[in-house]
Structures are given as C-alpha cells and as structure tokens.
Design a protein around this motif. Structure first.
Motif, PDB file in Angstrom:
ATOM      1  N   ARG A 140       0.830  -1.203   0.000  1.00 24.51           N
ATOM      2  CA  ARG A 140       0.000   0.000   0.000  1.00 24.51           C
ATOM      3  C   ARG A 140       0.866   1.256   0.000  1.00 24.51           C
ATOM      4  N   GLU A 141       1.933   1.262   0.798  1.00 22.97           N
ATOM      5  CA  GLU A 141       2.822   2.422   0.821  1.00 22.97           C
ATOM      6  C   GLU A 141       3.582   2.552  -0.492  1.00 22.97           C
ATOM      7  N   VAL A 176      -9.198  -5.150  -2.552  1.00 20.92           N
ATOM      8  CA  VAL A 176      -9.202  -3.772  -3.039  1.00 20.92           C
ATOM      9  C   VAL A 176      -8.078  -3.650  -4.065  1.00 20.92           C
ATOM     10  N   GLU A 177      -8.449  -3.379  -5.294  1.00 20.94           N
ATOM     11  CA  GLU A 177      -7.441  -3.271  -6.361  1.00 20.94           C
ATOM     12  C   GLU A 177      -6.809  -1.880  -6.310  1.00 20.94           C
ATOM     13  N   LEU A 178      -5.596  -1.813  -5.769  1.00 27.66           N
ATOM     14  CA  LEU A 178      -4.923  -0.526  -5.611  1.00 27.66           C
ATOM     15  C   LEU A 178      -4.384   0.007  -6.929  1.00 27.66           C
ATOM     16  N   ARG A 179      -4.407  -0.817  -7.991  1.00 25.44           N
ATOM     17  CA  ARG A 179      -3.877  -0.366  -9.284  1.00 25.44           C
ATOM     18  C   ARG A 179      -4.976   0.115 -10.228  1.00 25.44           C
ATOM     19  N   ALA A 180      -6.186   0.386  -9.699  1.00 24.64           N
ATOM     20  CA  ALA A 180      -7.261   0.942 -10.536  1.00 24.64           C
ATOM     21  C   ALA A 180      -6.834   2.336 -10.958  1.00 24.64           C
ATOM     22  N   GLU A 197      -7.114   4.831   0.611  1.00 28.57           N
ATOM     23  CA  GLU A 197      -7.792   5.340   1.803  1.00 28.57           C
ATOM     24  C   GLU A 197      -8.889   4.378   2.268  1.00 28.57           C
ATOM     25  N   TRP A 198      -9.681   3.838   1.324  1.00 27.21           N
ATOM     26  CA  TRP A 198     -10.728   2.884   1.711  1.00 27.21           C
ATOM     27  C   TRP A 198     -10.128   1.615   2.296  1.00 27.21           C
ATOM     28  N   SER A 199      -9.012   1.170   1.744  1.00 24.59           N
ATOM     29  CA  SER A 199      -8.394  -0.057   2.270  1.00 24.59           C
ATOM     30  C   SER A 199      -7.964   0.132   3.723  1.00 24.59           C
TER      31      SER A 199
END
Length: 690
Positions: A246-247, A401-405, A414-416
């Motif tokens: 995530r970071e 949660v797909e962080l690469r959208a 933020e939602w994750s």
C-alpha cells in the motif's frame, strides 16, 4: 501479397479506433438536438478523455520508442512511431473541430445570460474593476519565475495552466517568465462587475496583467501553456516484495506526477524559437505541440452548467433511477433471491436493493461471511459502510481492493485503510494480474446447511456511476455459481488464479478459451446448415484471437451483431471476411458500460453478463468474471435489451466497411428510437405499475 493486403483491411489500429470513439463524443457536443448545457458536458468529456489518452496510451507508445523496442501492433503491424505519427495527425484534425464546437457553444450561451469576455469587449470602468481585483486578490498569490543561470526552468505540473512570457532585458537579452495559474484560492470564473452573467477566466486575467508581474522587462510574446505528462507506470515491474504494497502504491502515485511530458498545448501563437526552447526544457518533440483556440482546460464548463440550472430546458429531462418491480418492499432480500434470480439494470433501476442486501447480510445472524472485489468506489461509499458494519457485527469480511485501478489509487488506498481498521481482511490483488471482476459472495449457514447468495456485475460498486453508466447486476442463490464464486475468492486469498470453472467464465485462465469454444460451436452449426448467431455488447474489442475467430465465424455464415461503445479493431462488412458482422456504437446521455455475451438463438441460446471486454488485457491479463443468466425471464430481458439497442436510430452509429462510423438513419415510416430513453421510460412505467 494481395491476400495479405486484403486481410489487413479488416483490422483497425487500436489507438486510431479510440480516437474515432472520442470523435463520436465530440459529435454530441456539436449535435443541436442535444440540450445546450449537455453539449457543454460532452465538450469537457472529450477533452478529459483526450488528456487520459495522451497520459496512458501515447505515454506507453513513447516509452516503447525510448526503450528501442521494435513492438508492432499485432493487427495492423504499425510500429510505435507510426502509431504516434497517425495519432498526432488525427488529434490535430479533431482539435480544429473542438475549437469550432467550443466557439459555437459560447455564442449560444450569450442569449441564455452567460458569456466569457476579453479586455477588448470591456468598458474602462470594468477594466478598472478587474485591475483592482487582480492587484488585491491574485497578485499577492502569484509565484513568478524568471528562467536564467541562477533560476532553473521550473517543474510544470501535469494538466495545470501556466502563463509564459518572453521577457527582454534592458540590454536586449531574452529571458523566459513563467507564472502558475492554477490556484485553489482563486475562482476560475471571475465575475465582471456591472455585467451580470459576464465572466473572465482567471488565467486570461493573469496573462493580461503579466507586464505588471515582470515590470522590469519588455514583454515580447506571451501565451498560456499546459503540459500533459506520461502516466503509464508498470506497478508490478517496479514492486519490491520487501516493501509494504500500500505504501509502495502511494509512492508510485507521487512518481507518476513527475513523469516525462507527452504533449504541450499553447493558447497563443508563439515564435518558433520560443516553442523550440520550451520543447528543449521539457524534452519534448515539437510535433507534440498543439495550438488551441479553446481554453486549455474546459472543466469550468461544469460551473457554467451550475449557473444555468434554473433553466431546465437547457438540460436533459430529469431522470431518477426507479424501484425495480422484481423486489418486494418489507421482505427479506435474501429470501426473495432464494426464490428466484434477480437482475438490476442501471441507471434505469436503482442500486438500492443491492445496498439493502449488503446491509441485511451485515445484520443477519445466519451470515458467516461477505466477500467482495472492489475496483472503483464512490467518494462516500455506502458499500464500504455496509462491509464495515458487517465486520463490527462479527462477520468474516474479506475484501480485495485493487490498488492499481488507474487514477483511483489514492481513493482505494484510503478505503483499504478504513476497511482494515474496522477488522476486515483486505487483499491487495495479484502479482501480474489486476482484479477487475465485480463479484460479491454472501455465505450463510441455515438449518444445518451452507447457502450462497452471489452477485455478479458488469460495473463497479459505485453509487454515483450507477446513475450515469448502464450496467447489469445479477443476484442468484444458485449453489453451483456460489461454489465457483467461493473458489475465486479462495484463489485470490492465496495469490492464485482459478485454473478451472464450469458455470462462471473466469479470466485469465477460463474466459478467452471458453469464448473461443462457444464461437466454434456456432461455426459448427453454420457449417451444418443450421441457424448460427453471436451477439456481443462490449466497451472494446481488441483481442486478436477472438477477432480472428469472429472473422472465421463470419466466413462460415454465422450472423454476428456487436454493440461496441469504444474501440473496435475489427472492420465489419468487408466482402469475403466480415460481411456477416454488424457493429454499432451508442454514445448518448449515459455511458454504455454493460457487457452481454449471447451465443445461439432461441431455446439453446446461452447468455452471460460480464465485467470483461474482449481486450487481451481483460481476457488473459486480469481476473474477470462472466456469469451465465439461467432464468428464462431474465434471458428474455437480456435479449430484449440487446435487440432494442440494435434498433436505435437516434444515438447509434454504424461501423462501415471503410472504417468510418455513420449515424444510423431513421427509415421512412420508422418511429424514432433512442434506446436509453426507451429503457428509462420502460422503468418508469414498470415502477408505476408495481
């Protein structure tokens, strides 16, 4: 050689096909049948679409060139350099149309009480008023730069507007002066005192008074400029397993903002030497420079819409998503879905039954777990609120949660964090594969046995876009589908992909091959003299394997109808190869986003709804899910939706054998049919009867 030449004419380059789609968006801004304020929206959307196209697609092609990769488009065999050259040529042509459309819209706004002005149209009193406003409200916030030996050329932020001036010193030396014009403290539309509804753009005011800012110099030339930067970063290629994912993604977003420029736009003509100097500082080829007569950022048009909200005749008729008659008020949604499958059609029907289903599951003592894949979410997401409530009620909540959208990374990060803080198990996708599926699985244990409620959608779990995009949402208690959905989540939890499925089509391993098999099935029927049919509704068609198979099907006599909103790399109606294929595109009030696959006619027809377009990135490089629609009334509904869109003679354009798109003509004696308006009217009538 002749055979190869004939074969090539059935293919359209992906990037050029996308530009044809954006041209269709521009046509909506030009169309006098569209209400005036809605035409403003289409003009702004055209520009924002083009911005993203340069950031992602042109950026990717530029990277290929810089790396010296000899990559050719697998359909038209164009090199990266050839594609960029054709893109720039087409964009230059469309830019002229965009400028003319913008000027027409501005002229039509004046009788409605809104106009943008320039200093040549103002009285001395009005000029004095703006002069004082600049001195008091804007000048104190300006941070000018004079480029020289001690002051390097500043970093120009992506898509932000700057005022640039060529400055001449007293000893006749030239310098470059730059002022950022994007400031959150200053409104973009500045009212002109004494003229109600008259405005000036903040950047034009800054450019006008640039001599005051650089008062020790003579202004030789000036212009507003805007840089578009490459945004194409391969997250998987750069990821280090020792880092927190995530970071790492948060850092990647910051890095993307500093990537190399791919386009420079100017609001004024400037001397070639000046443009060359700017290109040198930006490390940009001069062929990527565009002169625009329209403002460099059209997002202010939405503010003009807000000013004119009191004039309903300037907008589309107000439409509100309706209650679905398939659901009964006051009864458990889970019980209703157990009785029969349900399907919602957005934006015509409201997303509320699905939100109620999540809330009910969060409170149901028999629910063991809720599992979901999240790709894009609303800023204030009721979906996330329901998942958090479920976790706080002791349910097992597993969320991928797909962080690469792309361009939604910050929102998803933020939602994750919020989901994790509430006790949800959060997964961040798979190495090498984006998770684009729209899948929700509710698992219950009642009366000693396990039950599944599975929801499969064509669009994101986003309450805002459910009012703007056409999408389908299937909810079923089918045990086989539930078990396969459970297998998808088990694989995702282990960082794996599904290797085998029966009911669901699950990319990357079990979608493309199954689609090819079903096309083969229709080919066999045609070869046996039976009726054979394929119907596809997609956003894009680029997958070479599927395209080749569709050409084979056409040659075998299979009738193929396709409704493709955006990119279509296949040219229909070409004798000897695609004469049995028809392609239409509908660009209208709502963004067509649902995917429907139909194989066969009548009783034997197979129907699917899906999150996947027929693009290689979807079929073999992402996790996608297509679900069979098994209930007869829902099959009939899908067929009706598809057939109605094929009959659209107001917003449909047909792809022709020369590669161009032309409006479907309303035939003599034929009623006008706008499919989107038809579906809304139908939803209102059904809700009224219910």
């Amino acid at each position: 050689m002749e055979k190869e030449k004939a074969k090539k004419q059935v293919f359209m380059n992906r990037e050029l096909s996308w530009l044809k789609f954006n041209e269709r968006v521009l046509e909506e801004a030009e169309d006098e049948r569209v209400p005036l304020c809605e035409r403003l929206s289409f003009a702004s959307i055209y520009q924002s679409n083009l911005d993203e196209f340069f950031m992602v697609r042109v950026g990717s092609l530029q990277d290929q060139m810089l790396l010296g990769k000899k990559i050719r488009d697998n359909k038209t065999h164009m090199t990266s350099a050839e594609q960029i050259r054709e893109i720039l040529k087409k964009v230059r042509e469309l830019s002229g149309r965009r400028d003319r459309a913008y000027n027409t819209l501005m002229e039509k706004l004046e009788p409605c009480g809104v106009r943008l002005t320039d200093f040549g149209r103002l009285s001395e009193e009005e000029k004095d008023s703006l002069s004082r406003f600049f001195q008091m409200e804007i000048a104190p916030l300006i941070s000018p730069t004079v480029v020289g030996k001690r002051q390097p050329f500043p970093f120009l932020r992506n898509k932000e507007i700057y005022a640039v001036a060529v400055l001449e010193t007293k000893n006749k030396k030239e310098r470059l002066g730059i002022i950022p014009c994007t400031n959150t403290m200053v409104e973009r539309l500045i009212p002109v005192r004494g003229q109600e509804g008259c405005y000036m753009l903040a950047e034009e005011l800054i450019l006008h008074y640039i001599p005051r800012v650089f008062d020790g110099y003579q202004i030789k030339a000036k212009s507003l400029i805007r840089v578009t930067r490459n945004a194409d970063i391969d997250a998987d290629a750069l990821y280090d397993e020792d880092l927190d994912y995530r970071e790492f993604m948060a850092d990647l977003i910051k890095r993307r903002k500093k990537l190399s420029p791919v386009r420079l736009e100017l609001s004024r003509e400037m001397d070639g030497d000046v443009v060359e100097t700017l290109c040198k500082y930006l490390d940009l080829d001069s062929t990527h420079v565009f002169r625009s007569q329209a403002p460099l950022d059209l997002s202010f048009l939405f503010q003009i819409q807000d000013i004119l909200r009191k004039n309903p005749e300037l907008f589309f008729e107000k439409r509100v998503p309706q209650k679905s008659p398939a659901f009964q008020e006051g009864r458990s949604l889970i019980e209703q879905i157990k009785e029969e499958d349900k399907m919602l059609s957005y934006p015509y029907e409201s997303i509320r039954p699905f939100l109620r289903l999540l809330s009910e599951a969060a409170e149901d003592e028999n629910v063991i777990s809720i599992k979901m894949t999240l790709y894009r979410l609303a800023k204030q997401s009721k979906v996330v609120e329901a998942l958090i409530e479920a976790a706080e009620n002791g349910k097992e909540v597993v969320v991928l949660v797909e962080l690469r959208a792309r361009f939604d990374e910050e929102n998803n990060i933020e939602w994750s964090r919020r989901l994790e803080a509430a006790g949800c198990q959060v997964i961040y996708g798979l190495e090498g594969y984006k998770v684009h599926s729209k899948l929700c699985l509710i698992t219950r244990k009642a009366e000693g046995r396990v039950e599944y409620i599975t929801q499969i959608g064509t669009g994101n779990y986003n309450e805002k876009t459910s009012r703007l995009y056409t999408d389908l949402s299937l909810m079923t208690a089918n045990v086989d589908i539930g078990l396969e959905a459970s297998a998808v989540f088990q694989a995702l939890s282990k960082g794996e992909v599904v290797e085998k499925s029966d009911k669901l089509l699950v990319a990357p391993k079990c979608l493309q091959n199954r689609v090819l098999d079903m096309i083969d099935g229709e080919i066999s029927r045609a070869q046996n003299g039976e009726e054979a049919y394929i119907g596809l509704k997609l956003n894009s068609l680029t997958d070479k394997k599927i395209i080749d198979k569709l050409i084979e099907a056409s040659c075998a006599g299979v009738k193929i109808d396709m409704i493709i909103r955006g990119i279509a790399c296949l040219i229909p109606g070409v004798e000897g190869s695609t004469e049995n294929i028809r392609i239409i595109s509908i660009v209208g009030r709502f963004l067509e986003h649902s995917r429907i696959y139909i194989f066969g006619r009548g009783q034997r027809a197979k129907y699917y709804i899906a999150s996947a377009d027929f693009m290689t990135r979807n079929t073999v490089r992402r996790v996608e899910v297509a679900a069979p629609v098994l209930q007869e009334d829902l099959k009939e509904r899908l067929q009706s939706i598809f057939d109605t869109m094929l009959r659209d003679n107001q917003k449909a354009r047909e792809a022709c054998s020369d590669g161009e798109y032309r409006h479907v003509a309303q035939k003599e004696g034929e009623e006008p049919l706008n499919a989107q308006e038809y579906f809304y009217q139908e939803a209102y009538e059904k809700a009224g009867k219910a």
